[in-house]
Scaffold this motif. Structure first.
Motif: not given
Ligand SMILES: [Zn+2]
Ligand SMILES: [Zn+2]
Length: 291
Positions: A201, A253, A255, A257
């Protein structure tokens, strides 16, 4: 993105050498010898200065005293070659670093940029320069973090405001690119790539650290990958310029995994498509798909 001067206990052993090297400069005669050698320095083309020339340049007549100080510098800052004396790589690198950062405090620090806009509110950003760090941020809103990056003072003074952003941007791309591929941009020693999935983030979930000097940078994964051919080709394919300022690119963005071993997926949406990039813990793009 932020880059600072990191220190870690692992470097403590190197401090002894740095201390001795700096201490050697604490004498007028030694400084004169060194400056005399650096004066006409032309990389590998430098003509060595003979003992007599060097003594003359320093303005000394007492050869015993001269010898004593020349001997102190030998190895660290001065090298004896067949035809005389040349500065070592440490001497020239130190000289260059001092010139790049200018031994002065007087520098214009605040400018308003009319050539860029805050990606959050559209205002003209502020550009500040302080102690070797260049900061760009928004005076009107706090929605955009802006960036801070070290930039030598010579660069700050010699580029006009329009050129500055492009120059800093290029520097970030090259330095971060080198550090990502295992080479410290400052000392060429090996770097460590630390991908921290728990911080995706944040802006700096990738930390690139030199194992030998003080270089450390925290960046987002996409910035770290801009010098990768496949990634820059994918960005162009979706209509984005890999050479643009990082805030001109849409958010990538990331993310998670997998946390152990760390694997990230990046999705970058451009005007003519979307790029999906899967990254391993060494920041190798394992898979790039454009749709
Ligand atoms: Zn703003
Ligand atoms: Zn280094």
């Amino acid at each position: 993105m932020n880059l600072g001067d990191g220190r870690s206990p692992a470097r403590a052993a190197d401090d002894v050498d740095a201390r001795e090297a700096f201490a050697l400069l604490g004498h007028d005669i030694r400084l004169e010898i060194l400056l005399a050698l650096l004066e006409d320095w032309l990389a590998a083309y430098t003509e060595p200065k003979s003992y007599a020339e060097l003594m003359d340049a320093v303005g000394m007549e007492d050869s015993g005293k001269f010898n004593y100080h020349l001997d102190k510098l030998r190895g660290v800052y001065v090298r004896q070659v067949e035809d005389g004396y040349v500065p070592t790589a440490s001497a020239t690198a130190l000289y260059r670093a001092v010139l790049a950062h200018r031994p002065t405090e007087s520098v214009e620090t605040d400018r308003r940029l009319s050539t860029a806009t805050c990606p959050a509110c559209g205002a003209d950003p502020d550009l500040r320069y302080d102690r070797g760090f260049l900061t760009v941020d928004c005076p009107e809103c706090s929605a955009w973090e802006g960036f801070t990056y070290p930039f030598p003072q010579t660069g700050f003074e010699r580029h006009d405001t329009e050129q500055l952003l492009a120059a800093v941007s290029e520097r970030v791309r090259h330095e971060v690119g080198l550090a990502r591929t295992g080479q410290c941009p400052a000392c060429a020693g090996p770097t460590t790539v630390d991908l921290r999935p728990e911080q995706v983030e944040d802006d700096g979930c990738v930390e690139l650290t030199c194992e030998s000097c003080t270089f450390v940078v925290g960046v987002d994964p996409l910035t770290a990958l801009l010098t990768d051919d496949r990634v820059s080709a994918a960005l162009r394919e979706i209509g984005l310029d890999p050479l643009a300022q990082d805030w001109e690119r849409p958010d990538s963005q990331p993310t998670v995994q997998s946390v152990d071993p760390p694997r990230l997926a990046l999705t970058v949406a451009g005007p003519s498509g979307t790029a999906n990039i899967i990254l391993t813990d060494t920041l190798e793009p394992e898979e790039i798909a454009v749709e």
